[in-house]
Design an enzyme around this catalytic site. Structure first.
Site, PDB file in Angstrom:
ATOM      1  N   TYR A 175       0.832  -1.205   0.000  1.00 41.05           N
ATOM      2  CA  TYR A 175       0.000   0.000   0.000  1.00 41.05           C
ATOM      3  C   TYR A 175       0.863   1.251   0.000  1.00 41.05           C
ATOM      4  CZ  TYR A 175       0.708   0.886   5.047  1.00 41.05           C
ATOM      5  OH  TYR A 175       1.246   1.171   6.276  1.00 41.05           O
ATOM      6  N   LYS A 187       6.353  -1.786   2.052  1.00 39.70           N
ATOM      7  CA  LYS A 187       5.136  -1.253   2.689  1.00 39.70           C
ATOM      8  C   LYS A 187       3.996  -2.253   2.464  1.00 39.70           C
ATOM      9  CE  LYS A 187       3.074   3.321   3.333  1.00 39.70           C
ATOM     10  NZ  LYS A 187       3.010   3.265   4.781  1.00 39.70           N
ATOM     11  N   GLU A 231      11.829   2.026  14.556  1.00 35.06           N
ATOM     12  CA  GLU A 231      10.917   3.117  14.188  1.00 35.06           C
ATOM     13  C   GLU A 231       9.646   2.989  15.009  1.00 35.06           C
ATOM     14  OE1 GLU A 231       9.644   2.694  10.067  1.00 35.06           O
ATOM     15  OE2 GLU A 231       9.605   0.525  10.269  1.00 35.06           O
TER      16      GLU A 231
HETATM   17  N1  PMP Z   1       7.287   3.792   9.348  1.00 35.07           N
HETATM   18  C1  PMP Z   1       6.172   3.053   9.218  1.00 35.07           C
HETATM   19  C2  PMP Z   1       6.174   1.656   9.736  1.00 35.07           C
HETATM   20  C3  PMP Z   1       5.019   3.589   8.620  1.00 35.07           C
HETATM   21  O1  PMP Z   1       3.914   2.853   8.471  1.00 35.07           O
HETATM   22  C4  PMP Z   1       5.049   4.941   8.176  1.00 35.07           C
HETATM   23  C5  PMP Z   1       3.822   5.565   7.568  1.00 35.07           C
HETATM   24  N2  PMP Z   1       3.598   5.129   6.272  1.00 35.07           N
HETATM   25  C6  PMP Z   1       6.231   5.675   8.329  1.00 35.07           C
HETATM   26  C7  PMP Z   1       7.339   5.068   8.920  1.00 35.07           C
HETATM   27  C8  PMP Z   1       6.317   7.108   7.874  1.00 35.07           C
HETATM   28  O2  PMP Z   1       6.318   7.178   6.468  1.00 35.07           O
HETATM   29  P1  PMP Z   1       5.832   8.503   5.696  1.00 35.07           P
HETATM   30  O3  PMP Z   1       6.667   9.617   6.185  1.00 35.07           O
HETATM   31  O4  PMP Z   1       6.072   8.184   4.272  1.00 35.07           O
HETATM   32  O5  PMP Z   1       4.386   8.683   6.034  1.00 35.07           O
END
Ligand code: PMP
Length: 290
Positions: free
Chosen positions: A31, A146, A178
């Protein structure tokens, strides 16, 4: 709310998929999530590139060209009533006629998008910062993809929800990875630290913007492994994501983040980075209108 499913634009409430869809049976899909400000999609090329990387990661051919993706995304944005939106994109390996783990030959991928209002943290949370807790990272060895297989993220996020915190920050083998849906930055002695974008974390689009802003404004930063000890003794901690942008973490596992007069409050480096981010986003939108 408006949706797009396999070639058709329709109200979200009317979208239907087969129970044999491999997304449903195996979480066999990926996604993307694109923030949209004043009908202007933020960093669309970067999001489409990450979608391509995720598709490559699960060996699924991209069903659409970038031009086709953009046409669909822009039409969805135009037909959605609110100006600030989030466009969700999901591609699965499609619906076979049986349940079999091997890739089904000749099955068309399922392509699903919908747009919802963009809901970021309230002004009060931005001002005060949020609570976070820590937990072990339960996820697999390809967190750079993702994938829609988000059960570890769901279970780990619920731990913080249960304790009234905004995010769970995950640790693997004594190192920061994270948040469940955010990247994490730590400030120590004026230096911004964040872990490298290896297979243990998702390469965040907002994270990249923040690193570009650090570079542009000559703020000292290092992309390197961050130990649990460095996280716990940080001067400042913040989260980044498409909806949270740059959001201060002011308590970690119930203890104030930081030292001295800044303890338990958003720190100066976080506030400066958030201000740079807002200016950057406004600039992008202005150019998008032009
Ligand atoms: N880490 C994870 C596990 C996430 O799901 C997301 C959100 N998509 C992020 C980091 C942050 O990514 P972004 O800055 O592209 O929203």
């Amino acid at each position: 709310m408006k949706a797009y499913l396999n070639g058709q634009f329709l109200p979200l409430s009317e979208a239907r998929i087969s129970p044999l869809d491999r997304g449903f049976l195996y979480s066999d899909g990926v996604y993307e999530f694109i923030p949209v400000y004043s009908r202007c999609p933020f960093r669309i090329d970067e999001h489409l590139r990450r979608l391509q990387d995720s598709l490559d990661g699960i060996r699924l051919a991209n069903p659409l060209s970038d031009t086709e993706w953009k046409r669909i995304i822009l039409r969805l944005i135009a037909e959605t009533e609110f100006a600030d939106q989030t466009v969700y994109i999901q591609v699965t390996r499609g619906a076979d006629v049986k349940r079999d783990p091997c890739f089904p030959p000749g099955v068309t991928p399922t392509v699903f998008l919908f747009s919802a209002p963009l809901v970021g943290p309230s002004a009060a949370l931005r001002e005060q910062g949020v609570a976070a807790i820590t937990a072990p990272d339960l996820r697999w060895a390809r967190c750079d993809i993702k994938t829609i297989a988000l059960l570890p993220n769901v279970l780990t996020r619920q731990l913080s929800a249960d304790s009234g915190a905004a995010e769970t920050i995950m640790l693997r083998d004594g190192y920061l990875t994270e948040g469940t849906s955010t990247n994490v930055f730590v400030v120590r002695d004026g230096v911004i630290l964040t872990p490298p974008q290896d297979r243990h974390i998702l390469p965040g689009i907002t994270c990249d913007v923040v690193l570009e802003l650090a570079e542009k404004h000559k703020a000292p930063y290092e992309v390197r492994p961050v130990s649990e000890d460095e996280l716990r003794n940080a001067d400042e901690v913040w989260l980044t994501s498409s909806t949270k942008e740059v959001l201060a973490v002011v308590t970690l596992d119930g203890r104030p983040v930081g030292h001295g007069e800044n303890a338990g409050k958003p720190g100066p480096v976080t506030k400066r980075m958030h201000a740079w981010f807002c200016t950057f986003r406004e600039d992008v939108m202005r150019r998008c209108d032009a």
